[in-house]
Design an enzyme around this catalytic site. Structure first.
Site, PDB file in Angstrom:
ATOM      1  N   GLY A 201       6.130  76.337 117.123  1.00  0.00           N
ATOM      2  CA  GLY A 201       6.913  75.102 117.511  1.00  0.00           C
ATOM      3  C   GLY A 201       6.556  74.555 118.938  1.00  0.00           C
ATOM      4  O   GLY A 201       7.098  73.595 119.336  1.00  0.00           O
ATOM      5  N   LEU A 224       4.388  81.781 120.697  1.00  0.00           N
ATOM      6  CA  LEU A 224       3.978  82.842 121.609  1.00  0.00           C
ATOM      7  C   LEU A 224       4.842  83.112 122.692  1.00  0.00           C
ATOM      8  O   LEU A 224       5.549  81.844 123.157  1.00  0.00           O
ATOM      9  CB  LEU A 224       2.446  82.547 122.033  1.00  0.00           C
ATOM     10  CG  LEU A 224       1.551  82.774 120.901  1.00  0.00           C
ATOM     11  CD1 LEU A 224       0.040  82.188 121.490  1.00  0.00           C
ATOM     12  CD2 LEU A 224       1.314  84.331 120.395  1.00  0.00           C
ATOM     13  N   HIS A 261      -3.713  74.038 109.635  1.00  0.00           N
ATOM     14  CA  HIS A 261      -5.137  73.251 109.964  1.00  0.00           C
ATOM     15  C   HIS A 261      -5.795  73.840 111.186  1.00  0.00           C
ATOM     16  O   HIS A 261      -7.042  73.394 111.197  1.00  0.00           O
ATOM     17  CB  HIS A 261      -5.014  71.701 110.100  1.00  0.00           C
ATOM     18  CG  HIS A 261      -4.771  71.196 111.385  1.00  0.00           C
ATOM     19  ND1 HIS A 261      -4.794  69.794 111.676  1.00  0.00           N
ATOM     20  CD2 HIS A 261      -3.813  71.839 112.217  1.00  0.00           C
ATOM     21  CE1 HIS A 261      -4.455  69.738 113.229  1.00  0.00           C
ATOM     22  NE2 HIS A 261      -3.882  70.832 113.492  1.00  0.00           N
TER      23      HIS A 261
END
Length: 356
Positions: A201, A224, A261
């Site tokens: 996010g 992260l 993707h």
């Protein structure tokens, strides 16, 4: 009898001429990108908008923060941008001067607006990003990322200092645009949801918009540790650092926008299996917002997604856009046997997927 061969020759000559025009157009297509980059860097749309009316090139030049601004060069740039419908030009009936105003396109370049594409223009035209395209043929010959070939480090390693800020701002601007499209038209996809985890996010724009629209939902922004460390505070949203390839926090819904993707099928399956473990066996679902290639569908939107497909080739080691059939296979292998693709007013699509 000689008329038919002559007509055929004329048709071939016309087609060759058109072919020549096409090649020249594609060869210099980067000129549009660079002119757009220039307009954003100079803040031309913001200058016009700040005055609340169309301006002459002299008036725009006066507002550009440079004492040596070249009026002639700016005039030539504006002539090109008007021809591309990025700005409009009208003639002042009194002075005869050209007045430059905003169009529906240049309104997307306003840096002061919440709904803006200016940060994306800046990111896409960074020297390191442009350089990745120069290595596209090497990506085909040798595989791997054009970004790494050109710069000596990966797209993700670049995310430090000013580059990171540019990346985060570009992702945030896309999030605001896409989330507005979803929340304005498809609010019911979040009905009955108690908690939602936004995987990858970033700084939390997407999940913050969801929680703002549905205050009963508890939001978790998962990315992260170094990414969430820079995220601002939002009401109802908790930032949590971790690695989606290891474990994903539990939630009623797992949300992923423009994440899958970036990765190969194998890595996507790993992420999807972790999503499967994180949701309720019967009530849980995942919501994916990503491109869906439509070779036989909306040609204009499919062209945008195909451009993103080549962008993935140029900038990531294994990222790609996928057709609906490819999404179905990927989701099935990840433990999601049912899915529905919902078209939204965006180049991205909304994919709801449920466990088998």
């Amino acid at each position: 009898m000689a008329t038919k061969p002559k007509l055929k020759e004329q048709e071939e000559e016309a087609m060759l001429l058109q072919g020549q025009a096409d090649i020249l157009h594609y060869t210099y297509n980067f000129v549009e990108s660079m002119a757009l980059k220039c307009a954003v860097e100079l803040g031309i749309a913001d200058i016009i908008n700040s005055q609340g009316q169309p301006l002459t090139v002299h008036q725009i030049t006066e507002k550009i923060a440079s004492p040596a601004a070249d009026i002639d060069n700016l005039s030539r740039l504006m002539r090109f941008l008007v021809q591309k419908n990025l700005f409009e030009a009208t003639t002042d009936t009194k002075s005869g001067d050209l007045l430059y105003g905003l169009t529906y396109s240049s309104k997307w370049l306003l840096r002061s607006e919440e709904q803006t594409l200016a940060p994306l223009v800046r990111l896409a035209t960074l020297p390191s990003h442009v350089a990745s395209w120069l290595c596209l043929s090497q990506c085909i010959k040798d595989g791997g990322s054009g970004f790494e070939k050109a710069n000596g480090f990966s797209l993700y390693d670049e995310r430090s200092g000013n580059q990171r800020s540019c990346f985060d701002e570009a992702m945030a601007c896309i999030s605001r645009i896409v989330m507005k499209a979803i929340l304005s038209n498809y609010r019911d996809v979040f009905d009955g949801v108690g908690s939602i985890v936004d995987v990858g996010g970033g700084i939390g724009i997407s999940v913050a918009e969801i929680v703002k629209s549905h205050p009963h939902i508890r939001g978790i922004n998962f990315d992260l540790p170094d990414v969430v460390a820079t995220a601002p505070t939002y009401p109802g949203v908790t930032h949590l650092g971790g690695d989606m390839f290891n474990v994903i926090p539990n939630g009623d819904v797992i949300f992923m926008k423009a994440i899958l993707h970036n990765w190969s099928d194998e890595k996507c399956v790993t992420i999807l299996k972790n999503c499967r473990r994180a949701i309720h066996e019967r009530k849980g679902k995942i919501i994916i917002v990503d491109g869906v290639l439509q070779p036989d569908g909306d040609r204009k939107m499919d062209t945008v997604v195909q451009r993103y497909d080549l962008t993935m080739m140029a900038q990531t080691p294994s990222g790609k856009e996928r057709t609906e059939a490819e999404w179905k296979k990927l989701l099935s292998e990840g433990g999601f046997g049912r899915h529905e693709i919902i078209k939204i007013p965006s180049f991205l699509a909304l994919i709801e997927a449920y466990p088998e």
